[in-house]
Design an enzyme around this catalytic site. Structure first.
Site, PDB file in Angstrom:
ATOM      1  N   GLU A   1       0.709  -1.241   0.156  1.00 56.49           N
ATOM      2  CA  GLU A   1      -0.063   0.102   0.118  1.00 56.49           C
ATOM      3  C   GLU A   1       0.965   1.157  -0.075  1.00 56.49           C
ATOM      4  OE1 GLU A   1      -2.649  -0.275   3.351  1.00 56.49           O
ATOM      5  OE2 GLU A   1      -3.867  -1.975   2.316  1.00 56.49           O
TER       6      GLU A   1
ATOM      7  N   HIS B   1     -10.403   0.306   0.279  1.00 59.63           N
ATOM      8  CA  HIS B   1     -10.600  -0.496   1.159  1.00 59.63           C
ATOM      9  C   HIS B   1     -12.391  -0.670   1.124  1.00 59.63           C
ATOM     10  CE1 HIS B   1      -6.775   0.616   2.585  1.00 59.63           C
ATOM     11  NE2 HIS B   1      -7.036  -0.304   3.589  1.00 59.63           N
TER      12      HIS B   1
END
Length: 294
Positions: free
Chosen positions: A147, A181
């Site tokens: 990420e 997410h």
């Protein structure tokens, strides 16, 4: 990049038509491979988009904030800064340990050779179990590394080179980070067998926290120009979870949280000063504009 990072996680079953994984470990290994592939693709594509003038490895890696010099500063200072927000959590943990000792006050600490050997063996067993725990790799290694490389190393470099101001990047890139997410909404809704409203509230809270942390991580990356700064903070926050700001057990938790938050704000700019993480800050060719941030 955001769509690729999420969509590729479902490619083994939807595109490659692989059979469902036989275990949770197999399922996570598939996701690790997919996340790694999407990260490599993002790094390669970003390298061709960025106006890189010299095609050597060190110059290319520095575009993503990957460099060896000033590494200890990029690890220690942001980690200390981030930990200030968890003073309340530290106090709560110390009180829990103290209570546990009080409940077993009759136990004596064995400082003999056998006792030390037993304690060391328990520590080794715990470390080995952590190494073989697939969830540990997911939360503390694979997710933070991939990420940060994609959403900080690649995205922020592209946004800054695209002409966005630093403060715009700090506020914009976390939105993209949080969108990655959103798949948790569907997974939580299906796995927990709960209502869509409850799932939306749980995931919505997570997305809000993700935006806040993403802004902080982006701030660290822009200020320091070093990928290690947001990376260690990401790992630390995943370990600690949400900061404890209130406890019915004692008011010290709230006092510690407030004191830590004030210290955090006071030291935010001094501990992220670009001069701490770079040999020079004038007329540099960095992608993160830390040389122009005063």
């Amino acid at each position: 990049m955001t769509i690729l990072y999420v969509a590729i996680l479902y490619s083994p079953t939807l595109i490659l038509r692989l059979p469902p994984p036989s275990s949770f470990k197999t399922f996570m290994i598939r996701r690790f491979i997919c996340a790694g592939i999407s990260t490599v693709i993002s790094l390669v594509v970003c390298a061709f988009i960025l106006p890189i003038k010299r095609w050597n490895m060190s110059y290319l890696l520095s575009a993503y904030g990957i460099r060896l010099h000033h590494t200890w500063e990029a690890v220690v200072f942001p980690l200390c800064l981030t930990s200030l927000m968890y003073i309340g959590s530290f106090i709560l943990k110390i009180l829990s340990i103290w209570s546990s000792w009080a409940e077993h006050g009759d136990r004596q600490i064995d400082i003999s050779f056998h006792g030390l050997k037993s304690g060391l063996q328990n520590l080794i067993n715990w470390m080995v179990s952590a190494v073989y725990d697939i969830s540990v790799w997911r939360m503390y290694i694979v997710a933070p590394v991939t990420e940060e490389l994609v959403f900080r190393g690649c995205m922020i470099s592209l946004l800054l080179c695209g002409g966005f101001k630093a403060y715009t990047v700090i506020l914009l890139s976390p939105v993209l980070f949080s969108l990655a997410h959103l798949n948790h909404l569907l997974e939580y809704y299906m796995q927990q067998n709960t209502s869509l409203l409850k799932a939306s509230m749980v995931v919505g809270f997570q997305l809000g926290y993700t935006v806040i942390f993403g802004s902080y991580a982006s701030f660290l990356f822009v200020r320091t120009g070093h990928i290690a700064a947001p990376l260690v903070s990401h790992m630390f926050c995943n370990i600690m979870g949400l900061p404890a700001f209130f406890s019915r057990r004692t008011w010290l938790v709230s006092v510690g949280f407030v004191a830590g938050a004030i210290s955090f704000v006071y030291l935010l700019f001094p501990l992220t000063s670009p001069a701490l993480y770079n040999d020079r800050t004038d007329n540099c060719e960095c992608w993160h504009t830390y040389c122009y941030w005063t």
